[in-house]
Design a protein around this motif. Sequence first.
Motif, mmCIF file in Angstrom:
data_model
loop_
_atom_site.group_PDB
_atom_site.id
_atom_site.type_symbol
_atom_site.label_atom_id
_atom_site.label_comp_id
_atom_site.label_asym_id
_atom_site.label_seq_id
_atom_site.Cartn_x
_atom_site.Cartn_y
_atom_site.Cartn_z
ATOM 1 N N VAL A 22 33.296 -5.030 53.709
ATOM 2 C CA VAL A 22 33.794 -5.429 53.365
ATOM 3 C C VAL A 22 33.562 -5.127 53.776
ATOM 4 N N LEU A 23 32.896 -5.657 54.102
ATOM 5 C CA LEU A 23 32.916 -6.410 54.204
ATOM 6 C C LEU A 23 33.113 -5.870 53.975
ATOM 7 N N SER A 24 33.789 -4.733 54.061
ATOM 8 C CA SER A 24 33.990 -5.079 54.210
ATOM 9 C C SER A 24 34.854 -3.973 54.230
ATOM 10 N N PRO A 230 36.222 -9.725 55.686
ATOM 11 C CA PRO A 230 36.692 -10.603 54.613
ATOM 12 C C PRO A 230 38.183 -10.523 54.341
ATOM 13 N N ARG A 231 38.789 -9.343 54.578
ATOM 14 C CA ARG A 231 40.235 -9.228 54.349
ATOM 15 C C ARG A 231 41.024 -10.087 55.333
ATOM 16 N N VAL A 232 40.595 -10.032 56.601
ATOM 17 C CA VAL A 232 41.275 -10.856 57.606
ATOM 18 C C VAL A 232 40.971 -12.334 57.367
ATOM 19 N N ASP A 233 39.720 -12.645 57.064
ATOM 20 C CA ASP A 233 39.370 -14.037 56.776
ATOM 21 C C ASP A 233 40.213 -14.573 55.621
ATOM 22 N N PHE A 234 40.438 -13.749 54.616
ATOM 23 C CA PHE A 234 41.269 -14.119 53.471
ATOM 24 C C PHE A 234 42.682 -14.492 53.932
ATOM 25 N N SER A 253 32.325 -4.586 65.983
ATOM 26 C CA SER A 253 32.620 -4.093 64.651
ATOM 27 C C SER A 253 33.685 -4.970 63.999
ATOM 28 N N PHE A 254 33.823 -4.836 62.693
ATOM 29 C CA PHE A 254 34.849 -5.567 61.947
ATOM 30 C C PHE A 254 36.158 -4.811 61.921
ATOM 31 N N ASP A 304 48.250 -0.712 46.015
ATOM 32 C CA ASP A 304 48.012 0.572 45.347
ATOM 33 C C ASP A 304 47.171 0.434 44.092
ATOM 34 N N ASP A 305 46.622 -0.746 43.858
ATOM 35 C CA ASP A 305 45.766 -0.972 42.699
ATOM 36 C C ASP A 305 44.314 -1.020 43.149
ATOM 37 N N GLN A 306 43.508 -0.101 42.656
ATOM 38 C CA GLN A 306 42.119 0.000 43.110
ATOM 39 C C GLN A 306 41.320 -1.256 42.782
ATOM 40 N N THR A 307 41.605 -1.856 41.641
ATOM 41 C CA THR A 307 40.890 -3.080 41.282
ATOM 42 C C THR A 307 41.173 -4.180 42.286
ATOM 43 N N LEU A 308 42.419 -4.278 42.731
ATOM 44 C CA LEU A 308 42.786 -5.315 43.684
ATOM 45 C C LEU A 308 42.172 -5.061 45.057
ATOM 46 N N THR A 309 42.188 -3.822 45.521
ATOM 47 C CA THR A 309 41.552 -3.538 46.808
ATOM 48 C C THR A 309 40.051 -3.789 46.734
ATOM 49 N N ASN A 310 39.444 -3.494 45.589
ATOM 50 C CA ASN A 310 38.020 -3.786 45.420
ATOM 51 C C ASN A 310 37.749 -5.282 45.414
ATOM 52 N N ALA A 311 38.677 -6.062 44.872
ATOM 53 C CA ALA A 311 38.505 -7.514 44.868
ATOM 54 C C ALA A 311 38.434 -8.048 46.293
ATOM 55 N N PHE A 312 39.306 -7.549 47.168
ATOM 56 C CA PHE A 312 39.240 -7.928 48.576
ATOM 57 C C PHE A 312 37.917 -7.491 49.181
ATOM 58 N N SER A 313 37.530 -6.271 48.908
ATOM 59 C CA SER A 313 36.332 -5.717 49.524
ATOM 60 C C SER A 313 35.063 -6.387 49.031
ATOM 61 N N SER A 314 35.101 -6.955 47.827
ATOM 62 C CA SER A 314 33.896 -7.564 47.273
ATOM 63 C C SER A 314 33.408 -8.720 48.130
#
Length: 336
Positions: A22-24, A230-234, A253-254, A304-314
């Motif tokens: 994350v990519l990312s 990927p976060r910026v692309d999103f 670098s990203f 502040d939700d780890q699952t959500l930050t991981n979704a972006f990073s995936s």
Amino acid sequence: MSRHALRTGALRGTALLAAALVLSSCGSDSTDDTAAEGADPTAGSSEEFPVTVETAFGDVTVEEEPTRVVALGWGDAETALTLGVQPVGASDWLGFGGEGVGPWAEGLYDEPPVIIETLEPSLEAIAALDPDLILDTRSAATQERYDALSSIAPTIGQPEGVDQYQTSWQQQLDLVGQALGREEEADEVEAEVDQAFADAAAANPGFEGTEVAVAAYTAEGFGAYVSGDPRVDFMQQLGFVNKPAIEELATDSFYVPVSEEQLPLLDAGLTVGFPIFVEASEITDNPLWQAIPSVQAGNSVVLDDQTLTNAFSSGTAPGIQYALENAVPQFADALG
């Protein structure tokens, strides 16, 4: 800060990663409708083979439909699962544990894969799985890594002209779809995700043209993401514009480091903060963060939700859809 340095700091403390994104923004070494529909193991056809896939390391020919796939690259396992193929071995870049995938892709394995190390995968462990295809489309992308893996089985690396870890989710879908003989399924998944972006943008016209600053905070401090991450692309696919003053600092670098004295650089129409393996309060309680004009105005979101930050990073199709469903309402509230 280089991509490798950020990953090393960001996932520090996870047992399976020694350094990392994350990519990312990562570190060491939920099933959606798309994934569920793509999970039919009979969806492929041996008539598609042989196929030849163009990569940065040259053309790779897959002679027959793969039945023992090892997915080593960032997001490769989730992408294969989304297309209905269950890897026998996979790397767990984000330290999910268990099957090595996010909750948006849970339940797609009949049997869990053997988990393979990320930055320095064991060639012996990979060879023991007797793979007929290795996916490594988003990784360190060195010639040495590719040569070692391709000595075991045909290996699909990143596209030509793409730097380490910077394979987009669309490129990953394309490469994996070709290699698995499931290009039609890959096209369908991409179209579904594009439609989800279009629907979210249409429902939030205020996103169009609004400048955004996408920041991370790790144990090493603050930084800002630039185009290609990927976060910026999103955010850009939703209609936002990454702050030009941040883009001007981009190198190869990203990510660009931002000292606490430079935090006003993060002032934008919308400021989004990602805590990476730190508590969100380490951002929100920082007086210098609180002094940023957009934060003072309420035009900021700290995830502040780890699952959500991981979704972006995936940076995968199912992870992106999870992020669309759960983050877009927060962005809308902040701008409202």
